[in-house]
Design an enzyme around this catalytic site. Structure first.
Site, PDB file in Angstrom:
ATOM      1  N   ARG A  18     -23.193  -3.535 -14.896  1.00 10.95           N
ATOM      2  CA  ARG A  18     -24.298  -3.165 -15.919  1.00 10.95           C
ATOM      3  C   ARG A  18     -24.853  -4.520 -16.678  1.00 10.95           C
ATOM      4  NH1 ARG A  18     -21.813  -2.957 -21.346  1.00 10.95           N
ATOM      5  NH2 ARG A  18     -19.824  -3.246 -21.277  1.00 10.95           N
ATOM      6  N   GLY A  19     -25.995  -4.159 -17.238  1.00 10.23           N
ATOM      7  CA  GLY A  19     -26.747  -5.497 -17.731  1.00 10.23           C
ATOM      8  C   GLY A  19     -27.151  -6.440 -16.806  1.00 10.23           C
ATOM      9  N   ILE A  20     -26.816  -7.706 -17.316  1.00  2.74           N
ATOM     10  CA  ILE A  20     -27.508  -8.750 -16.434  1.00  2.74           C
ATOM     11  C   ILE A  20     -26.768  -8.919 -15.035  1.00  2.74           C
ATOM     12  CG2 ILE A  20     -27.893 -11.197 -16.462  1.00  2.74           C
ATOM     13  CD1 ILE A  20     -27.806 -11.104 -19.418  1.00  2.74           C
ATOM     14  N   ARG A  40     -14.476  -4.444 -13.651  1.00  3.86           N
ATOM     15  CA  ARG A  40     -12.894  -3.824 -14.153  1.00  3.86           C
ATOM     16  C   ARG A  40     -12.364  -2.455 -13.541  1.00  3.86           C
ATOM     17  NH1 ARG A  40     -12.792  -5.746 -20.305  1.00  3.86           N
ATOM     18  NH2 ARG A  40     -14.900  -4.920 -20.623  1.00  3.86           N
ATOM     19  N   ASP A  54     -10.779  -8.104 -12.989  1.00  9.12           N
ATOM     20  CA  ASP A  54     -10.995  -8.521 -14.562  1.00  9.12           C
ATOM     21  C   ASP A  54     -10.707 -10.270 -14.566  1.00  9.12           C
ATOM     22  OD1 ASP A  54      -9.982  -9.011 -17.283  1.00  9.12           O
ATOM     23  OD2 ASP A  54      -8.822  -7.209 -17.454  1.00  9.12           O
ATOM     24  N   VAL A  55     -12.035 -10.639 -15.026  1.00  4.99           N
ATOM     25  CA  VAL A  55     -11.946 -12.074 -15.256  1.00  4.99           C
ATOM     26  C   VAL A  55     -11.001 -12.813 -16.374  1.00  4.99           C
ATOM     27  CG1 VAL A  55     -14.453 -11.986 -14.510  1.00  4.99           C
ATOM     28  CG2 VAL A  55     -13.869 -12.166 -16.940  1.00  4.99           C
ATOM     29  N   GLY A  83     -18.986 -11.349 -19.650  1.00  6.50           N
ATOM     30  CA  GLY A  83     -18.884 -12.005 -20.814  1.00  6.50           C
ATOM     31  C   GLY A  83     -18.759 -11.020 -21.991  1.00  6.50           C
ATOM     32  N   TYR A 146     -17.642 -17.503 -29.527  1.00  4.95           N
ATOM     33  CA  TYR A 146     -18.540 -17.216 -28.277  1.00  4.95           C
ATOM     34  C   TYR A 146     -19.700 -18.444 -28.037  1.00  4.95           C
ATOM     35  CZ  TYR A 146     -22.669 -14.907 -25.732  1.00  4.95           C
ATOM     36  OH  TYR A 146     -23.508 -14.277 -24.844  1.00  4.95           O
ATOM     37  N   LYS A 150     -19.600 -20.812 -24.540  1.00  2.00           N
ATOM     38  CA  LYS A 150     -20.884 -20.885 -23.566  1.00  2.00           C
ATOM     39  C   LYS A 150     -21.065 -22.267 -23.470  1.00  2.00           C
ATOM     40  CE  LYS A 150     -21.611 -16.554 -22.743  1.00  2.00           C
ATOM     41  NZ  LYS A 150     -21.404 -15.927 -21.362  1.00  2.00           N
TER      42      LYS A 150
HETATM   43  P1  NAP Z   1     -23.047  -6.235 -21.178  1.00  5.68           P
HETATM   44  O1  NAP Z   1     -24.115  -5.251 -20.792  1.00  5.68           O
HETATM   45  O2  NAP Z   1     -22.336  -6.078 -22.714  1.00  5.68           O
HETATM   46  O3  NAP Z   1     -22.087  -6.419 -20.013  1.00  5.68           O
HETATM   47  C1  NAP Z   1     -20.960  -7.242 -19.776  1.00  5.68           C
HETATM   48  C2  NAP Z   1     -20.444  -6.997 -18.499  1.00  5.68           C
HETATM   49  O4  NAP Z   1     -19.215  -8.032 -18.499  1.00  5.68           O
HETATM   50  C3  NAP Z   1     -20.001  -5.745 -18.084  1.00  5.68           C
HETATM   51  O5  NAP Z   1     -20.078  -5.551 -16.908  1.00  5.68           O
HETATM   52  C4  NAP Z   1     -18.558  -5.951 -18.464  1.00  5.68           C
HETATM   53  O6  NAP Z   1     -17.713  -5.047 -17.741  1.00  5.68           O
HETATM   54  C5  NAP Z   1     -18.266  -7.389 -18.039  1.00  5.68           C
HETATM   55  N1  NAP Z   1     -16.868  -7.750 -18.431  1.00  5.68           N
HETATM   56  C6  NAP Z   1     -16.352  -7.915 -19.743  1.00  5.68           C
HETATM   57  N2  NAP Z   1     -15.327  -8.298 -19.617  1.00  5.68           N
HETATM   58  C7  NAP Z   1     -14.712  -8.302 -18.616  1.00  5.68           C
HETATM   59  C8  NAP Z   1     -13.454  -8.808 -17.938  1.00  5.68           C
HETATM   60  N3  NAP Z   1     -12.380  -8.887 -18.559  1.00  5.68           N
HETATM   61  N4  NAP Z   1     -13.441  -8.603 -16.591  1.00  5.68           N
HETATM   62  C9  NAP Z   1     -14.426  -8.192 -15.779  1.00  5.68           C
HETATM   63  N5  NAP Z   1     -15.744  -7.738 -16.494  1.00  5.68           N
HETATM   64  C10 NAP Z   1     -15.801  -7.809 -17.649  1.00  5.68           C
HETATM   65  O7  NAP Z   1     -23.459  -7.845 -21.324  1.00  5.68           O
HETATM   66  P2  NAP Z   1     -24.822  -8.477 -20.792  1.00  5.68           P
HETATM   67  O8  NAP Z   1     -25.670  -8.531 -21.938  1.00  5.68           O
HETATM   68  O9  NAP Z   1     -25.444  -8.088 -19.406  1.00  5.68           O
HETATM   69  O10 NAP Z   1     -24.158  -9.844 -20.671  1.00  5.68           O
HETATM   70  C11 NAP Z   1     -23.862 -10.545 -19.285  1.00  5.68           C
HETATM   71  C12 NAP Z   1     -23.811 -12.062 -19.572  1.00  5.68           C
HETATM   72  O11 NAP Z   1     -24.832 -12.759 -19.923  1.00  5.68           O
HETATM   73  C13 NAP Z   1     -22.517 -12.193 -20.597  1.00  5.68           C
HETATM   74  O12 NAP Z   1     -21.887 -13.384 -20.049  1.00  5.68           O
HETATM   75  C14 NAP Z   1     -23.290 -12.558 -21.729  1.00  5.68           C
HETATM   76  O13 NAP Z   1     -22.619 -13.469 -22.663  1.00  5.68           O
HETATM   77  C15 NAP Z   1     -24.527 -13.262 -21.368  1.00  5.68           C
HETATM   78  N6  NAP Z   1     -25.734 -13.401 -22.293  1.00  5.68           N
HETATM   79  C16 NAP Z   1     -25.926 -12.055 -22.782  1.00  5.68           C
HETATM   80  C17 NAP Z   1     -27.241 -12.077 -23.392  1.00  5.68           C
HETATM   81  C18 NAP Z   1     -27.889 -11.029 -24.007  1.00  5.68           C
HETATM   82  O14 NAP Z   1     -28.754 -11.050 -24.833  1.00  5.68           O
HETATM   83  N7  NAP Z   1     -27.476  -9.867 -23.597  1.00  5.68           N
HETATM   84  C19 NAP Z   1     -27.694 -13.492 -24.051  1.00  5.68           C
HETATM   85  C20 NAP Z   1     -27.275 -14.432 -23.307  1.00  5.68           C
HETATM   86  C21 NAP Z   1     -26.056 -14.431 -22.582  1.00  5.68           C
HETATM   87  P3  NAP Z   1     -17.195  -3.364 -18.399  1.00  5.68           P
HETATM   88  O15 NAP Z   1     -18.350  -2.525 -18.154  1.00  5.68           O
HETATM   89  O16 NAP Z   1     -16.007  -3.228 -17.821  1.00  5.68           O
HETATM   90  O17 NAP Z   1     -16.967  -3.765 -19.995  1.00  5.68           O
END
Ligand code: NAP
Length: 238
Positions: A18-20, A40, A54-55, A83, A146, A150
């Protein structure tokens, strides 16, 4: 030509469900790579290949890579994207929230890179991309854990870039600003409005806009140790 030279490059994207991470997986697939979403649950989103990983668990990282190598071969591109956040003021932050964020975001990414190097060093080529955040340099009240995780990724990437550059392996960081995903959906309207005021482009990013830059780094051969902001100008000067 042997199969080895003609096979599509293999990309592993953590949090690819999902997401990024999902947007990145789909974008890399469009670019012709064989993409494995590391999730996961082990479930494959949108017709992608998947591996259970699982990271936050060193054993799971090892088992996930072994599975991918057995089924597809060496991982050519690692996107350490998974993350989490556990926000709160430091004064009241429980140990658990410090540990789990550093373990998942920072130690997890470092371990993933270490495991990916095994195959990349043999192949004398590889691309590693860490997904950081604009807060790595700017800081963010309520996100000490966090932001530290990062910022740590930047030091890790630049050190590793120096270690493995001579082997044709690049290590880079993408630093997104605010992106429309589940992670930012948790923010209240007031906070969203406040953040928006600081973004010169005047809007949040779509996940595909981060994926576009990861895709670039997955192919660029002469960029390493770089931190590429993808933040609509939010972090300018940092
Ligand atoms: P998100 O929609 O909350 O998705 C997080 C993803 O990480 C999910 O696929 C989740 O899996 C996975 N994850 C979390 N813990 C894990 C683990 N222990 N093992 C394996 N997978 C795990 O987040 P996102 O916004 O796409 O963010 C992706 C990355 O971009 C992150 O590193 C975040 O810090 C970074 N980021 C995001 C933003 C933003 O505005 N959204 C901005 C800057 C940086 P599950 O589905 O199983 O939970």
């Amino acid at each position: 030509m042997s199969n080895e030279t003609t096979r599509a490059r293999i990309a592993l994207v953590t949090g690819g469900n999902r997401g990024i991470g999902l947007a990145t997986a789909l974008r890399l697939r469009e670019s012709g790579l064989t993409v494995i979403a590391a999730t996961r649950s082990g479930e494959a989103p949108e017709g992608l290949e998947a591996v259970r990983l699982d990271v936050s668990s060193p054993e799971s990282i090892d088992a996930g890579f072994a599975d991918v190598e057995a089924r597809f071969g060496t991982v050519d591109v690692l996107v350490a994207n998974a993350g989490i956040t556990r926000d709160g003021l430091l004064m009241r932050m429980p140990d658990e929230d410090i540990d789990v964020v550093l373990q998942t975001n920072l130690a997890g990414s470092i371990r993933l890179a270490r495991r990916a190097l095994r195959g990349m060093l043999k192949a004398r080529s590889g691309r590693i991309v860490f997904v950081s955040s604009v807060v790595w340099a700017a800081g963010s009240a309520g996100q000490v854990n966090y932001a530290a995780s990062k910022a740590g990724l930047v030091g890790a990437a630049r050190s590793l870039a120096r270690e493995v550059g001579s082997r044709g392996i690049t290590v880079n960081v993408v630093a997104p600003g605010f992106v429309e995903t589940d992670m930012t959906a948790e923010l209240g309207e007031d906070r969203r409005g406040e953040i928006l005021k600081g973004i010169p482009l005047g809007r949040y990013a779509q996940p595909a806009e981060i994926a576009q830059v990861v895709d670039f780094l997955a192919s660029a051969a002469y960029v390493t140790g770089a931190v590429i902001p993808v933040d609509g100008g939010l972090g300018m000067g940092h």
